[in-house]
Design an enzyme around this catalytic site. Structure first.
Site, short mmCIF file in Angstrom:
data_model
loop_
_atom_site.label_atom_id
_atom_site.label_comp_id
_atom_site.label_asym_id
_atom_site.label_seq_id
_atom_site.Cartn_x
_atom_site.Cartn_y
_atom_site.Cartn_z
N HIS A 181 0.82 -1.21 0.00
CA HIS A 181 0.00 0.00 0.00
C HIS A 181 0.85 1.26 0.00
O HIS A 181 2.06 1.23 0.26
CB HIS A 181 -0.97 0.00 1.19
N CYS A 224 3.19 -5.25 6.39
CA CYS A 224 2.88 -4.87 5.01
C CYS A 224 4.09 -4.27 4.30
O CYS A 224 5.11 -3.96 4.92
CB CYS A 224 1.73 -3.87 4.98
#
Length: 272
Positions: free
Chosen positions: A231, A247
């Site tokens: 992201h 992440c």
């Protein structure tokens, strides 16, 4: 657009914090991982795609490039896609399909056109479930097939994401990765959905891919189960460091480029 052609598209779910927050709780730059409970979803859109009319056994004949990936998506009339241990064997999982937003389940194909009982055709696929690396078989009649020539490779120690197109390195991007206590898991995963936050200046940036893999240290977060993602960010100075809860964090301009270019079902190899 005809039904078959529509089913051949690689679509993507674009939602917000329900998956964004569950992506191992990777937003922001704080060192503490705070679970604020289930979060609401946002509107969804489609990803780039390579529509096809169908793929038969001849698709894996001699001469097909080794870098090509095949993607299976759940057909429109199915609420879920059953997964089996072997062609015609025991059912081992059920993957939800055609959510309230209308988007299908996405699988990266491991083996195409596996013969089953009574001359039926099956595909062996990687599964977006725990444990990481799970795979099983889906009936050919339950999915539509597409293909693409992309691959992503994340080198954790170098804080680098590389994009390969048709087997050639075509772009590299700096990334932030998991901290020591919440490391980004290694392995081969794939992009299963794309999310677009309504607050594009927030901690998840402009886009976020949900991967098929899960955190090895966070078993639940924001009402979900620790999905690992790729992201954007509102803190670009953290890109290139060990900062997240698992992440892979990119500059917004870089993930914008991937979102414009890539379909779903792209392999993501994560190495130390």
């Amino acid at each position: 657009m005809g039904t078959r052609r529509l089913l051949g598209r690689i679509t993507l779910a674009v939602g917000i914090l329900a998956l964004l927050a569950s992506v191992a709780g990777c937003g922001g730059g704080d060192s503490e991982v705070v679970d604020e409970g289930p979060q609401p979803r946002a509107p969804m859109v489609n990803a780039p795609s390579l529509p096809i009319e169908g793929i038969a056994a001849s698709a894996v004949a001699t001469g097909v490039p080794t870098w090509r990936s095949y993607v299976a998506t759940g057909k429109e009339d199915l609420a879920s896609v059953p997964v089996f241990k072997a062609p015609g064997g025991e059912q081992i999982a059920t993957v939800p399909n055609r959510t309230n937003d209308g988007f299908p389940a996405v699988f990266l194909v491991r083996r195409l056109d596996v013969p089953g009982p009574d001359a039926t055709v099956w595909h062996e696929v990687w599964l977006p479930i725990r444990p990481n690396g799970s795979h099983g078989y889906v009936r050919g009649d339950d999915v539509a097939l597409s293909y693409h020539d992309y691959k992503l490779r994340v080198n954790l120690s170098d804080h680098r994401l590389s994009l390969y197109t048709a087997g050639q390195l075509t772009a590299t991007y700096p990334v932030g990765v998991g901290q020591d206590r919440t490391p980004t898991p290694g392995g081969t995963f794939y992009t299963k959905e794309l999310l677009q936050p309504t607050n594009r200046g927030g901690p998840y940036g402009t886009f976020a891919y949900g991967l098929s893999g899960f955190s090895n240290t966070l078993t639940s977060f924001a009402g979900s189960d620790g999905v690992v993602g790729i992201h954007g960010t509102d803190q670009p100075d953290t890109v290139g460091t060990d900062v997240s809860a698992g992440c892979i964090r990119m500059n917004n301009a870089d993930i914008n480029e991937l979102a414009r270019r890539l379909p779903l079902g792209v392999p993501v190899e994560i190495v130390a």
